[in-house]
Design a protein around this motif. Structure first.
Motif, PDB file in Angstrom:
ATOM      1  N   UNK A 115       0.809  -1.223   0.000  1.00  0.00           N
ATOM      2  CA  UNK A 115       0.000   0.000   0.000  1.00  0.00           C
ATOM      3  C   UNK A 115       0.841   1.271   0.000  1.00  0.00           C
ATOM      4  N   UNK A 116       2.046   1.201   0.582  1.00  0.00           N
ATOM      5  CA  UNK A 116       2.911   2.381   0.641  1.00  0.00           C
ATOM      6  C   UNK A 116       4.361   1.985   0.403  1.00  0.00           C
ATOM      7  N   UNK A 117       5.132   2.898  -0.165  1.00  0.00           N
ATOM      8  CA  UNK A 117       6.576   2.747  -0.301  1.00  0.00           C
ATOM      9  C   UNK A 117       7.227   3.969   0.322  1.00  0.00           C
ATOM     10  N   UNK A 118       8.059   3.732   1.319  1.00  0.00           N
ATOM     11  CA  UNK A 118       8.696   4.817   2.073  1.00  0.00           C
ATOM     12  C   UNK A 118       7.660   5.810   2.590  1.00  0.00           C
ATOM     13  N   UNK A 119       6.544   5.266   3.060  1.00  0.00           N
ATOM     14  CA  UNK A 119       5.520   6.084   3.675  1.00  0.00           C
ATOM     15  C   UNK A 119       4.568   6.773   2.723  1.00  0.00           C
ATOM     16  N   UNK A 120       4.786   6.649   1.427  1.00  0.00           N
ATOM     17  CA  UNK A 120       3.940   7.328   0.445  1.00  0.00           C
ATOM     18  C   UNK A 120       2.986   6.324  -0.198  1.00  0.00           C
ATOM     19  N   UNK A 121       1.673   6.607  -0.189  1.00  0.00           N
ATOM     20  CA  UNK A 121       0.712   5.692  -0.822  1.00  0.00           C
ATOM     21  C   UNK A 121       1.024   5.527  -2.308  1.00  0.00           C
ATOM     22  N   UNK A 122       0.915   4.289  -2.805  1.00  0.00           N
ATOM     23  CA  UNK A 122       1.188   4.056  -4.223  1.00  0.00           C
ATOM     24  C   UNK A 122      -0.093   4.031  -5.043  1.00  0.00           C
ATOM     25  N   UNK A 123      -1.249   4.017  -4.379  1.00  0.00           N
ATOM     26  CA  UNK A 123      -2.532   4.186  -5.051  1.00  0.00           C
ATOM     27  C   UNK A 123      -2.660   3.392  -6.329  1.00  0.00           C
ATOM     28  N   UNK A 124      -2.887   4.110  -7.426  1.00  0.00           N
ATOM     29  CA  UNK A 124      -3.090   3.465  -8.710  1.00  0.00           C
ATOM     30  C   UNK A 124      -1.879   3.616  -9.623  1.00  0.00           C
ATOM     31  N   UNK A 125      -0.684   3.667  -9.034  1.00  0.00           N
ATOM     32  CA  UNK A 125       0.531   3.706  -9.849  1.00  0.00           C
ATOM     33  C   UNK A 125       0.605   2.461 -10.721  1.00  0.00           C
ATOM     34  N   UNK A 126       1.156   2.620 -11.915  1.00  0.00           N
ATOM     35  CA  UNK A 126       1.385   1.463 -12.776  1.00  0.00           C
ATOM     36  C   UNK A 126       2.516   0.626 -12.202  1.00  0.00           C
ATOM     37  N   UNK A 127       2.649  -0.595 -12.690  1.00  0.00           N
ATOM     38  CA  UNK A 127       3.732  -1.452 -12.217  1.00  0.00           C
ATOM     39  C   UNK A 127       5.093  -0.871 -12.569  1.00  0.00           C
ATOM     40  N   UNK A 128       5.202  -0.254 -13.733  1.00  0.00           N
ATOM     41  CA  UNK A 128       6.495   0.331 -14.095  1.00  0.00           C
ATOM     42  C   UNK A 128       6.841   1.493 -13.174  1.00  0.00           C
ATOM     43  N   UNK A 129       5.833   2.245 -12.727  1.00  0.00           N
ATOM     44  CA  UNK A 129       6.091   3.337 -11.786  1.00  0.00           C
ATOM     45  C   UNK A 129       6.477   2.789 -10.414  1.00  0.00           C
ATOM     46  N   UNK A 130       5.827   1.710 -10.003  1.00  0.00           N
ATOM     47  CA  UNK A 130       6.218   1.059  -8.749  1.00  0.00           C
ATOM     48  C   UNK A 130       7.656   0.563  -8.859  1.00  0.00           C
ATOM     49  N   UNK A 131       8.018   0.076 -10.050  1.00  0.00           N
ATOM     50  CA  UNK A 131       9.372  -0.434 -10.278  1.00  0.00           C
ATOM     51  C   UNK A 131      10.417   0.625  -9.993  1.00  0.00           C
ATOM     52  N   UNK A 132      10.159   1.843 -10.454  1.00  0.00           N
ATOM     53  CA  UNK A 132      11.134   2.921 -10.273  1.00  0.00           C
ATOM     54  C   UNK A 132      11.359   3.222  -8.795  1.00  0.00           C
ATOM     55  N   UNK A 133      10.320   3.058  -7.992  1.00  0.00           N
ATOM     56  CA  UNK A 133      10.459   3.299  -6.554  1.00  0.00           C
ATOM     57  C   UNK A 133      11.176   2.152  -5.845  1.00  0.00           C
ATOM     58  N   UNK A 134      10.967   0.946  -6.305  1.00  0.00           N
ATOM     59  CA  UNK A 134      11.507  -0.213  -5.603  1.00  0.00           C
ATOM     60  C   UNK A 134      12.964  -0.511  -5.941  1.00  0.00           C
TER      61      UNK A 134
END
Length: 413
Positions: free
Chosen positions: A133-152
């Motif tokens: 649900x969150x990465x580094x405290x920020x909600x990821x909401x409806x981010x695409x998988x590629x956008x989640x990838x950039x954070x991870x």
């Protein structure tokens, strides 16, 4: 429902739902009717209005790229690739760090499919079915998988904090992981119990057949040179390279068996693919030669779910058509198109749908997908709760009792 599945392993390996090898070549062009003066007038007017009224400044280069992107977006899988998107398509991910998660988006939630062996995620105790649900405290909401990838993804030895919702647990769980290079294994194997092997194929990148052959040989060694049955797990496998999917299907069927047919506008896009050595690379020919004939007659069960797409459906469809394998799980995704990567003169590219495929008996997987022979819902939160796999093992034991029945070797019926 769009197919969206991401593997976050070494850097964060994006397994695209493409089912054909990249072809870096130009197609012979056909004459295209030029735009009329009125059409050019509309284009110029739209360009001027956007530059004058859009909330942020927009230059001509951005508008030009938007035009190219719009031109290529003829279906959900075709797209114009430039800049970062183009670089990532051809990048080697094995030298970047990640957390070792395989994710998919299900019901608008970022759900864990699996945590890879020897990864920060599995060491932290993250489970299949967990929802980030969150990465580094920020909600990821409806981010695409590629956008989640950039954070991870990031540099080795850097920290990342994940907030996770777990079924049956009321409060969110917090995990702090340290990124590292994780070996992403597209093919894994083990014995379910003596005599019965299990092979998981996560995608179809280069060398899939080679890794599959190694897995089969390992299972035979572990079981003193014999097997009673094999479970081939294609769940959550979004596809990959067409030749690797064909090679895997062909490993269980006689040479020269029709595996699929394709249709498109060009001669190259309209083909029949058979299980002979003509479609294999020199290395794959060598690898397939290592398989014993026993593999073609081994009782076989294939596990699928709603995220099994493209190459997975090619394998399942061919084996089902010839009654070579029992298909267990839920209907597959339903992707019957093939994409080709075409380089453009400026070193950008277009990923373009160039063909549609059908199973040997002429069936399309779109839109309903491949229907399993036995339906078992894929709802396991952990491997121990995996009812699909338990059903597969039970069916393998039943198949073993039918030495001359269907699903035990190739049949023309």
């Amino acid at each position: 429902m769009k197919l969206r599945l991401l593997v976050i392993a070494v850097m964060l390996v994006l397994v695209l739902p493409i089912s054909i090898s990249p072809v870096l070549a130009e197609e012979p062009h056909q004459d295209i009717s030029p735009l009329t003066p009125e059409e050019w007038k509309v284009y110029r007017e739209l360009s001027r209005r956007i530059k004058d009224a859009y909330v942020d400044p927009v230059d001509d280069k951005r508008l030009f790229n938007a035009c190219l992107a719009g031109m290529a977006k003829l279906d959900p899988y075709s797209e114009y690739l430039e800049g970062e998107a183009f670089s990532e398509m051809f990048s080697d991910s094995e030298n970047s760090a990640g957390v070792g998660l395989e994710l998919r988006i299900k019901n608008d939630r970022h759900q864990v499919v699996s945590a890879l062996d020897d990864s920060p995620a599995i060491e932290a105790g993250i489970h299949r079915g967990d929802v980030i649900t969150k990465i580094d405290g920020k909600p990821i909401g409806k981010l695409s998988l590629s956008e989640v990838a950039k954070h991870l993804r990031g540099k080795s030895d850097t920290k990342i904090r994940l907030t996770i919702k777990r079924e049956g647990v009321n409060s969110p769980l917090e995990f702090t992981l340290t990124r590292k290079i994780v070996a992403y294994q597209t093919v894994n194997s083990r014995l379910l119990e003596p005599g019965y092997g299990y092979i998981k194929v996560r995608a179809f990148p280069r060398n899939t057949l080679e890794k599959f052959v190694e897995a089969v040989q390992s299972l035979y060694r572990q079981n003193q040179g014999t097997l009673n049955g094999l479970a081939l797990d294609l769940r959550d496998n979004p596809g990959g390279l067409l030749d690797q999917a064909i090679a895997l299907a062909g490993a269980f069927l006689p040479n020269n068996t029709l595996l699929l047919s394709t249709e498109g506008q060009t001669k190259d896009a309209t083909q029949e693919y058979k299980g002979n050595n003509d479609i294999l690379s020199r290395g794959d020919k060598r690898e397939r030669g290592k398989l014993s004939d026993e593999v073609r007659h081994l009782p076989l069960v294939v596990l699928v779910n709603d995220q099994s797409a493209a190459g997975s459906e090619i394998v399942a469809g061919a084996l089902q058509d010839y009654q070579r394998a029992l298909i267990i799980g839920t209907p597959t995704f339903g992707k019957d198109s093939i994409q080709t990567i075409l380089l453009l003169n400026d070193m950008s590219a277009v990923k373009l749908t160039t063909a549609r495929w059908r199973t040997p008996k002429g069936h399309s997987s779109a839109p309903e997908g491949i229907t399993p022979d036995i339906r078992v819902e894929d709802v396991a939160a952990t491997e121990q709760d995996d009812k699909v796999l338990a059903s597969a093992l039970a069916e393998l034991k039943l198949l073993r009792q039918r030495p001359h029945g269907k699903f035990l070797g190739y049949t023309e019926k």
